[in-house]
Every structure is written in C-alpha cells, then in structure tokens.
Design a protein around this motif. Structure first.
Motif, mmCIF file in Angstrom:
data_model
loop_
_atom_site.group_PDB
_atom_site.id
_atom_site.type_symbol
_atom_site.label_atom_id
_atom_site.label_comp_id
_atom_site.label_asym_id
_atom_site.label_seq_id
_atom_site.Cartn_x
_atom_site.Cartn_y
_atom_site.Cartn_z
ATOM 1 N N ARG A 131 25.464 -63.106 66.879
ATOM 2 C CA ARG A 131 25.506 -63.437 68.304
ATOM 3 C C ARG A 131 25.792 -64.909 68.575
ATOM 4 O O ARG A 131 25.938 -65.304 69.722
ATOM 5 C CB ARG A 131 24.192 -63.016 68.981
ATOM 6 C CG ARG A 131 23.929 -61.514 68.853
ATOM 7 C CD ARG A 131 22.814 -61.034 69.734
ATOM 8 N NE ARG A 131 22.706 -59.573 69.696
ATOM 9 C CZ ARG A 131 21.955 -58.857 70.529
ATOM 10 N NH1 ARG A 131 21.241 -59.463 71.465
ATOM 11 N NH2 ARG A 131 21.922 -57.546 70.438
ATOM 12 N N MET A 159 30.248 -55.909 69.462
ATOM 13 C CA MET A 159 29.603 -55.705 70.750
ATOM 14 C C MET A 159 30.649 -55.757 71.857
ATOM 15 O O MET A 159 31.399 -56.729 71.952
ATOM 16 C CB MET A 159 28.562 -56.795 70.990
ATOM 17 C CG MET A 159 27.341 -56.706 70.101
ATOM 18 S SD MET A 159 26.222 -55.384 70.607
ATOM 19 C CE MET A 159 25.644 -56.025 72.176
ATOM 20 N N ASP A 160 30.722 -54.715 72.657
ATOM 21 C CA ASP A 160 31.594 -54.726 73.824
ATOM 22 C C ASP A 160 30.716 -54.667 75.068
ATOM 23 O O ASP A 160 30.316 -53.599 75.535
ATOM 24 C CB ASP A 160 32.563 -53.546 73.797
ATOM 25 C CG ASP A 160 33.629 -53.646 74.887
ATOM 26 O OD1 ASP A 160 33.497 -54.523 75.768
ATOM 27 O OD2 ASP A 160 34.586 -52.850 74.862
ATOM 28 N N THR A 161 30.402 -55.855 75.591
ATOM 29 C CA THR A 161 29.531 -55.948 76.765
ATOM 30 C C THR A 161 30.326 -56.195 78.040
ATOM 31 O O THR A 161 29.740 -56.451 79.093
ATOM 32 C CB THR A 161 28.495 -57.078 76.585
ATOM 33 O OG1 THR A 161 29.181 -58.314 76.354
ATOM 34 C CG2 THR A 161 27.569 -56.789 75.417
ATOM 35 N N VAL A 164 29.214 -53.889 81.198
ATOM 36 C CA VAL A 164 27.956 -54.175 81.872
ATOM 37 C C VAL A 164 27.997 -55.522 82.585
ATOM 38 O O VAL A 164 27.407 -55.697 83.661
ATOM 39 C CB VAL A 164 26.763 -54.094 80.896
ATOM 40 C CG1 VAL A 164 26.725 -55.274 79.941
ATOM 41 C CG2 VAL A 164 25.458 -53.986 81.661
ATOM 42 N N ALA A 177 19.872 -56.175 81.538
ATOM 43 C CA ALA A 177 20.954 -56.157 80.549
ATOM 44 C C ALA A 177 21.683 -57.487 80.505
ATOM 45 O O ALA A 177 22.033 -57.989 79.423
ATOM 46 C CB ALA A 177 21.927 -55.022 80.857
ATOM 47 N N HIS A 178 21.927 -58.077 81.659
ATOM 48 C CA HIS A 178 22.605 -59.368 81.705
ATOM 49 C C HIS A 178 21.788 -60.451 81.004
ATOM 50 O O HIS A 178 22.344 -61.394 80.435
ATOM 51 C CB HIS A 178 22.855 -59.779 83.153
ATOM 52 C CG HIS A 178 23.988 -59.047 83.794
ATOM 53 N ND1 HIS A 178 24.488 -59.379 85.042
ATOM 54 C CD2 HIS A 178 24.735 -57.988 83.373
ATOM 55 C CE1 HIS A 178 25.479 -58.567 85.354
ATOM 56 N NE2 HIS A 178 25.638 -57.707 84.359
ATOM 57 N N LYS A 181 21.650 -58.875 76.790
ATOM 58 C CA LYS A 181 22.837 -58.569 75.998
ATOM 59 C C LYS A 181 23.703 -59.807 75.834
ATOM 60 O O LYS A 181 23.837 -60.607 76.755
ATOM 61 C CB LYS A 181 23.655 -57.447 76.647
ATOM 62 C CG LYS A 181 22.885 -56.144 76.836
ATOM 63 C CD LYS A 181 22.431 -55.547 75.523
ATOM 64 C CE LYS A 181 21.711 -54.220 75.737
ATOM 65 N NZ LYS A 181 21.180 -53.657 74.465
ATOM 66 N N LYS A 183 26.936 -62.077 75.833
ATOM 67 C CA LYS A 183 28.243 -62.098 76.497
ATOM 68 C C LYS A 183 29.210 -62.802 75.554
ATOM 69 O O LYS A 183 29.371 -64.026 75.568
ATOM 70 C CB LYS A 183 28.154 -62.819 77.838
ATOM 71 C CG LYS A 183 29.398 -62.652 78.707
ATOM 72 C CD LYS A 183 29.198 -63.271 80.083
ATOM 73 C CE LYS A 183 30.405 -63.019 80.979
ATOM 74 N NZ LYS A 183 30.226 -63.609 82.336
ATOM 75 N N ARG A 198 29.593 -51.112 69.593
ATOM 76 C CA ARG A 198 28.482 -50.873 70.522
ATOM 77 C C ARG A 198 29.025 -51.150 71.920
ATOM 78 O O ARG A 198 29.250 -52.306 72.287
ATOM 79 C CB ARG A 198 27.295 -51.776 70.186
ATOM 80 C CG ARG A 198 26.672 -51.483 68.820
ATOM 81 C CD ARG A 198 25.452 -52.357 68.575
ATOM 82 N NE ARG A 198 24.416 -52.069 69.562
ATOM 83 C CZ ARG A 198 23.427 -52.909 69.852
ATOM 84 N NH1 ARG A 198 23.355 -54.083 69.260
ATOM 85 N NH2 ARG A 198 22.515 -52.588 70.735
ATOM 86 N N ILE A 200 28.539 -51.242 75.738
ATOM 87 C CA ILE A 200 27.460 -51.343 76.716
ATOM 88 C C ILE A 200 28.049 -51.046 78.087
ATOM 89 O O ILE A 200 28.716 -51.882 78.696
ATOM 90 C CB ILE A 200 26.793 -52.733 76.701
ATOM 91 C CG1 ILE A 200 26.569 -53.202 75.252
ATOM 92 C CG2 ILE A 200 25.490 -52.684 77.485
ATOM 93 C CD1 ILE A 200 25.670 -52.304 74.433
#
Length: 283
Positions: A131, A159-161, A164, A177-178, A181, A183, A198, A200
């Motif tokens: 991250r 990670m595909d955020t 969201v 979530a913001h 998770k 960004k 993943r 989101i």
C-alpha cells in the motif's frame, strides 16, 4: 467472514448458520478469509471449515496481522510455524496465502520481505499486497518489488478502488471505505500464475460495469496465457456483494466466450465446478 446475516435470502436460503459456508461454496468457488488476519482459529474450527467445502473449492487466507503489522515480518519463524500448524487441515483447499502489508512498509523494507519469503512454508502459493505509494509510481521501487515477486513466484495483489472512490461520501459505509481502503493506481501486472484482483465496488450496481470493462479485457488475456486469476468482489457494506459478483462474472463469461477462450468448465450458478477463473467476493 463468509457468514453474513443479511445474505440469508440471497445466499443461504433456508439453511441454518452452521451450513452457511457449505451453501456459499455451492455458489462461489473461492473466498477471501479475512478472519485469520485478526485471529487464528482453532484446529477444530479449521477442520469444520474443511469439512464444509468440496475438493475444488479454494480458500485464500490472510496471514495474521501479528506477523505482517506487529512483527512487520521480523523474526516471524515461530509465529509462522504456529499459524500453519493450526491451518494444516485446510492446506489442500487453500489456493493462496495472502501477505497484506501496511502502508508504512516501503521500499527500504524489501530486503525484509525477501528474507521473509524464504521463511514461509515452501510449495504453497502466496500473494503480496502493498500500500506504500512508492510501489505504484512506476519507478525503481516498483520495479524492485515486481522483480522480487517474480523471482519468488509470488503473486502481486491488485487493488482496484476506483469504483468506491467514485462514489460520493454520502453514506456511512462509503465514508468508512474511503477512510480504510487505499487510493492507489491500478497496475494490472501478473508476477506469477495467479494474479489477484480485489475490486472494491461502487454502491450503485450499474456504475461498476464501467470500471470492470478493462478487467473484461485483461482477465481473458491472463487465462489465454495459462494463468488462473482470482477476482474478489467487495462493496462498501457487503450487502450486495454476492449479486454484484454474479453480475460481473456473467459479463466475464460472455467476454471469454466472445474471445474464443476456453470456458466450458466455468459455471458460477447454481453450483461451482473446476474453473479457469476463480470468482468470489472480498470480505
């Protein structure tokens, strides 16, 4: 974490709580077990989970946060031995062991990860989720990370955020979530045979189709290369995650059919079979 009360009608039907995992495994073919991140189960519980699923179902369990976030991979030998000893009944039905690292784990810590990957039980499949922003900058840090994972046949978890974070923070679930998770940019790279996505999701189901379009192109390419990707579908409150997973899987089925990629073994509903692409939802 596959046991959710608000899925009683959509997933579990008339089954009681003791049968929830078995019913889940009748529909989906993989699940991300977040529960092990927070607490290691008992051997008895691990045996119960194993008895609830068929031979072709695949768990993907996270390593305990004690190892990844508290020890930060240092001197983790005894903790690893204890964890995998408890999880031994599930080894044959666990497709991947996930190493989720904190945002503070940066480029300077890559030698620690390299050493750690020599300590984990060999012959199993691992995925690493990072991250720290430096690992998404397409610079030396990201190249070094990817080379380390490739050399160790370790999968990079993607990670595909975007979905969201495209949702306005107008509900408690989206706000949460913001806050929790990452960004980060989406870099669709396969460093081993089981790339992990993943996804989101946006709380409005139809909004997710736009963000899933690139995956409808990338996933068939990986399958055609002989890889077996894992895709986990998550929503801010998880209430609609099962239906979103089914909807997106059907789009993938159609895309694979149109691209002439072998698909005969993929069958999400009503009962899973041996699959070319695994689909579950992230909890």
């Amino acid at each position: 974490m596959w046991s959710q009360n608000h899925w009683q009608q959509t997933v579990y039907g008339n089954n009681d709580s003791s049968q929830r995992l078995a019913r889940y495994a009748d529909i989906f073919n993989t699940v991300e077990g977040n529960t092990t991140f927070y607490a290691t189960p008992s051997v008895t519980q691990a045996k119960i989970w194993r008895a609830a699923v068929s031979q072709d179902f695949r768990f993907t369990f996270k390593l305990p946060k004690h190892i990844t976030h508290e020890l930060k991979l240092h001197n983790a030998g005894p903790a690893l031995q204890q964890f995998f000893s408890v999880m031994a009944p599930l080894l044959d039905v666990t497709g991947m062991w996930k190493i989720q690292l904190p945002a503070s784990f940066g480029p300077q810590h890559l030698p620690v990860l390299a050493q750690f990957l020599t300590q984990v039980p060999q012959g199993l499949t691992y995925g690493v989720e990072v991250r720290h922003q430096a690992f998404f900058a397409k610079g030396d840090a990201e190249r070094d990370l990817n080379r380390l994972l490739i050399d160790n046949q370790c999968n990079r978890i993607i990670m595909d955020t975007r979905p969201v974070f495209a949702a306005p923070p107008t509900s408690a679930a989206v706000i949460d979530a913001h806050q929790k998770k990452p960004k980060v940019p989406v870099h669709a790279i396969a460093t081993a045979q089981h790339p992990v996505v993943r996804f989101i999701g946006h709380p409005q189901a139809e909004a997710n189709v736009h963000f899933f379009k690139n995956w409808l192109k990338q996933l068939p390419l990986w399958v055609a290369e002989g890889k077996q990707p894992y895709v986990f579908i998550h929503t801010p409150d998880n209430q609609d995650a099962p239906q979103l997973a089914v909807d997106l899987y059907r789009l993938l089925q159609q895309q694979l059919h149109d691209s002439a990629t072998p698909l005969a073994s993929i069958n999400l509903l009503p009962q899973h079979q041996d699959t070319t692409a695994q689909l579950g939802f992230d909890l």
